[in-house]
Design an enzyme around this catalytic site. Structure first.
Site, PDB file in Angstrom:
ATOM      1  N   ARG A  91     -34.562 -69.801   4.106  1.00 45.92           N
ATOM      2  CA  ARG A  91     -35.595 -69.480   5.089  1.00 45.92           C
ATOM      3  C   ARG A  91     -35.083 -69.878   6.478  1.00 45.92           C
ATOM      4  NH1 ARG A  91     -40.171 -72.781   7.464  1.00 45.92           N
ATOM      5  NH2 ARG A  91     -41.346 -71.180   8.559  1.00 45.92           N
ATOM      6  N   HIS A 180     -44.077 -66.843  10.867  1.00 48.41           N
ATOM      7  CA  HIS A 180     -44.776 -66.596   9.592  1.00 48.41           C
ATOM      8  C   HIS A 180     -44.621 -65.142   9.153  1.00 48.41           C
ATOM      9  CE1 HIS A 180     -47.875 -69.992  10.672  1.00 48.41           C
ATOM     10  NE2 HIS A 180     -46.856 -70.496   9.995  1.00 48.41           N
ATOM     11  N   ARG A 239     -51.400 -78.033  17.303  1.00 53.45           N
ATOM     12  CA  ARG A 239     -51.014 -77.236  18.480  1.00 53.45           C
ATOM     13  C   ARG A 239     -52.233 -76.652  19.180  1.00 53.45           C
ATOM     14  NH1 ARG A 239     -47.169 -74.177  14.807  1.00 53.45           N
ATOM     15  NH2 ARG A 239     -45.289 -75.445  14.761  1.00 53.45           N
ATOM     16  N   GLU A 387     -44.445 -67.451   0.106  1.00 54.92           N
ATOM     17  CA  GLU A 387     -43.250 -67.177   0.911  1.00 54.92           C
ATOM     18  C   GLU A 387     -41.982 -67.324   0.084  1.00 54.92           C
ATOM     19  OE1 GLU A 387     -45.211 -69.797   3.733  1.00 54.92           O
ATOM     20  OE2 GLU A 387     -44.301 -68.628   5.339  1.00 54.92           O
TER      21      GLU A 387
END
Ligand code: ADP
Length: 399
Positions: A91, A180, A239, A387
């Site tokens: 990844r 993402h 965030r 994922e």
């Protein structure tokens, strides 16, 4: 043991996460995590066949970490001989303009990933460590880079570009890359299959500790909420998401904060954590439910209102961009589990005929499921992202 498996590796600055995946079924045959690489004492957790092995030992660097992982495969199983690994999928957070799909890692591809380090200074260097050691220790199988930005390389210029002066933007590669992407691509493709339509106007809400939204039409992304970095867009665990960039100038002027300090403030100390003291949504809902502490309760409720309102704004603007909307899909930790966030978003959209099925929304399940009422104008779906499986399938194509 299936005849073909893929080892998926996510190498971070002080950790290596791995999963041995059956790309046919999506089963994780083994998985684990090496943590605190570089600290005096590290921890390795390996799970196989229901048994969890945890070992503490110094892990000075990624090479030692990866060697220990391979040792654990041999001692705790499945042995590498029986595992049938036909490819390794890595990844990678940032693929810049170079990669619009997975790439077989050659020396040239490795160098391009290195070239992109200024765009992802925390992530790409850490990925390279994982790539280098894995290629050295497992030279007999293809290593494949799967980029978090690749899906969004298809974004049209109208949503990929900032209205920044062109010369500066081009010289310094300032544009919206998204993040993402592996999850947004996987989920939007699975939803098209599930609903049996390839002409869908979809919004995917990947709501985890990091959170992003995407607008996908006929399988192609037309907008996404993360930008040059994952800071832009939705409110997240730590965030800010969207914020007036002039806040940076303001804090420099009135608080004497450096750019580095503001970076940490925006990325690590804001969002839910910054507004309530807690980044985990379960803790924030517990504060909202706790009448014994009205001050914390009000703060948590206000933060949640900001969180949901940001979702409402993105859904509204993406619906306009898509020219209509067929389905909203909720995925990742919050999307898959937070009953209240889904209900509050649906209630805010009720003037547009969006109707949630309250009971279906509450049902606990790890399965994909429709949670809208039959007469809702938009289908609401919960779909667990995977994922690792998406990376495994993309890597398998090179085996
Ligand atoms: P990451 O971005 O780290 O991959 P995840 O997708 O695993 O994050 O999501 C983690 C977040 O999911 C947690 O911080 C928490 O806010 C949320 N979450 C997990 N389980 C639940 C739950 N049962 N109810 C509400 N929120 C949950």
């Amino acid at each position: 043991m299936p005849s073909q498996t893929v080892l998926v590796i996510n190498s971070g600055s002080s950790s290596i996460k791995y999963q041995l995946v059956d790309p046919e079924t999506g089963d994780a045959l083994a998985k684990g995590l090496v943590e605190r690489i570089g600290d005096p004492m590290g921890v390795i957790t390996h799970t196989h066949g229901g048994a969890v092995t945890e070992e503490e030992m110094p892990v000075p660097d990624h090479t030692v970490g990866m060697r220990e992982v391979l040792r654990l495969f041999d001692t705790e199983g499945p042995t590498l001989a029986e595992a049938g690994i036909v490819a390794v999928g890595h990844r990678i957070v940032q693929g810049g303009r170079h990669f619009d799909g997975p790439a077989l890692i050659t020396d040239g591809v490795r160098d391009l990933i290195e070239e992109l380090c200024p765009l992802a200074p925390l992530h790409n260097p850490a990925h390279l460590k994982g790539i280098d050691v894995a290629r050295e220790l497992m030279p007999g199988v293809p290593h494949v880079a799967v980029f978090d930005t690749a899906f969004f390389q298809q974004l049209p210029d109208r949503s990929a570009l900032y209205a920044l002066e062109t010369e500066t933007a081009e010289k310094y590669s300032v544009r919206r890359y998204g993040a993402h992407g592996t999850s947004h691509q996987f989920v939007s493709q699975e939803i098209a299959k599930m609903l049996g339509r390839d002409d869908l106007k979809q919004i995917v809400l990947h709501l985890g500790n990091g959170a992003s939204a995407s607008a996908v039409r006929c399988g192609k992304p037309i907008d996404t909420s993360m930008g040059l970095t994952p800071l832009e867009g939705l409110m997240m665990g730590t965030r800010t998401g969207d914020i007036d960039p002039a806040v940076v100038f303001h804090l420099e002027r009135v608080a004497g904060m450096s750019v580095g300090e503001v970076d940490t403030l925006f990325n690590k100390k804001s969002g839910m954590k910054g507004m309530t003291g807690e980044s985990d949504m379960r803790s924030v809902w517990a504060m909202i439910d706790n009448d014994d502490d009205p001050v914390a309760q009000k703060r948590a409720r206000t933060a949640m209102d900001v969180y949901v309102n940001r979702l409402v704004k993105y859904v509204g603007s993406y619906t306009a961009e898509l020219g209509g909307l067929d389905v909203i899909t909720f995925t990742a930790g919050i999307g898959e589990n937070d009953v209240h966030v889904r209900r509050e978003l649906a209630e805010a959209l009720s003037p547009f005929g969006v109707k949630i099925d309250v009971e279906a929304n509450k049902a606990r399940s790890g399965e994909p499921r429709v949670i809208s009422a039959p007469d809702s104008t938009v289908e609401l779906v919960v779909f667990p992202t995977n994922e690792e499986l998406a990376i495994a399938r993309q890597a398998l194509a090179f085996a």
